[in-house]
Scaffold this motif. Structure first.
Motif, short mmCIF file in Angstrom:
data_model
loop_
_atom_site.label_atom_id
_atom_site.label_comp_id
_atom_site.label_asym_id
_atom_site.label_seq_id
_atom_site.Cartn_x
_atom_site.Cartn_y
_atom_site.Cartn_z
N PRO A 101 0.83 -1.21 0.00
CA PRO A 101 0.00 0.00 0.00
C PRO A 101 0.87 1.25 0.00
O PRO A 101 2.00 1.25 0.48
N ARG A 102 0.33 2.35 -0.53
CA ARG A 102 1.03 3.63 -0.52
C ARG A 102 0.22 4.71 0.20
O ARG A 102 0.67 5.86 0.32
N ASP A 103 -0.96 4.37 0.64
CA ASP A 103 -1.81 5.28 1.41
C ASP A 103 -1.83 4.83 2.87
O ASP A 103 -1.92 3.62 3.15
N VAL A 104 -1.74 5.77 3.79
CA VAL A 104 -1.68 5.43 5.21
C VAL A 104 -2.92 4.66 5.65
O VAL A 104 -2.83 3.65 6.36
N THR A 105 -4.09 5.13 5.24
CA THR A 105 -5.33 4.45 5.63
C THR A 105 -5.36 3.02 5.13
O THR A 105 -5.70 2.09 5.86
N LEU A 106 -4.98 2.83 3.88
CA LEU A 106 -4.98 1.50 3.29
C LEU A 106 -3.96 0.60 3.98
O LEU A 106 -4.21 -0.60 4.19
#
Length: 275
Positions: A246-251
């Motif tokens: 993942p590259r998104d914090v939430t994901l």
């Protein structure tokens, strides 16, 4: 995002020690000299943005904490943080997994075990407090029945599902160990407070209720969740799924918990309940 006033070198050294890795081990894996790594950790050398990335990759630093490291090193954060509702195709992938797992229960949670989404079968366990299966974002609250709905609080709280769990002492010990390991691995904000609250709940009495009707719980290959329901006692196993790269914090912080029947009776009950 975690904010810190610690130098980037001290943060990197903290993560290396958290991972129980030596300077030699990390420097060889990240392709730099041990002397250079020592200089970075002691503040005698400033790491480049790429060096921070390489060391974070090697130390498996969560994306939220990587942003803090970039800031400490004098760089802008790299990883965005979107609300679950704004994750687009990734959110649809989560919901597809949940729906495809029926008639077995499944849910998605963030790193603090707050409910993001659940399928219909999971609603049989969580009740009305889980809403329509998509919790979204809400204000923090101590009440396990208020948004954001915290799955572990609702499970172990005396006013929640605890009274229905046949092997509560066994399951509680398993859950607490898991949260402790998660806190050690991620250092995620809010986890320490969650662990403290879960540990404060009254200790259940271990006894005959720890055993299944055939007395086999001591010989289970994994720890099942044994729960009383309107369809009889259910025995459930679970697996955890996370997104790769993942590259998104939430994901990066989303986990999908999927439950499976541990016996034929539970499988039949789940099919009947969701029919």
């Amino acid at each position: 995002m975690t904010t810190t006033t610690e130098p980037v070198g001290e943060l990197l050294r903290s993560w290396r020690r958290r991972r129980r890795r030596s300077q030699l081990d990390v420097s060889l894996a990240a392709e730099l000299s041990t002397r250079h790594l020592s200089c970075i950790e002691t503040g005698r050398a400033n790491p480049s943005r790429d060096m921070i990335r390489r060391l974070c990759d090697e130390l498996d630093v969560p994306l939220r904490e990587r942003n803090a490291l970039y800031l400490a090193g004098g760089f802008a954060p790299v990883h965005a943080e979107r609300a679950f509702a704004d994750l687009g195709s990734a959110r649809e992938a989560v919901r597809a997994v949940l729906t495809g797992h029926e008639p077995n229960p499944a849910l998605a949670v963030n790193v603090r075990w707050e409910l993001l989404a659940a399928n219909r079968a999971m609603g049989l366990f969580l009740g009305d407090a889980a809403g329509d299966g998509d919790a979204g974002d809400g204000d923090a609250a101590g009440d396990p029945a208020r948004a954001p709905f915290n799955v572990l609080k609702a499970t172990l709280h005396p006013a929640g599902l605890a009274g229905r769990i046949r092997n509560l002492a066994q399951w509680r010990a398993h859950v607490l160990r898991r949260v402790r390991r998660q806190l050690e691995r991620t250092s995620a904000p809010g986890l320490a407070e969650l662990l403290t609250e879960l540990e404060s709940y009254p200790l259940p009495e271990a006894g005959a209720e720890e055993l299944s009707p055939d007395g086999s719980s001591a010989h289970d290959l994994v720890v099942p969740l044994r729960m009383a329901s309107d369809h009889g006692e259910l025995a459930l196993l679970y697996t955890t799924t996370v997104f790769g790269s993942p590259r998104d914090v939430t994901l990066d912080e989303i986990a999908i918990e999927t439950f499976f029947p541990a016996d034929a009776r539970t499988a039949a009950a789940l099919r009947a309940a969701t029919a």
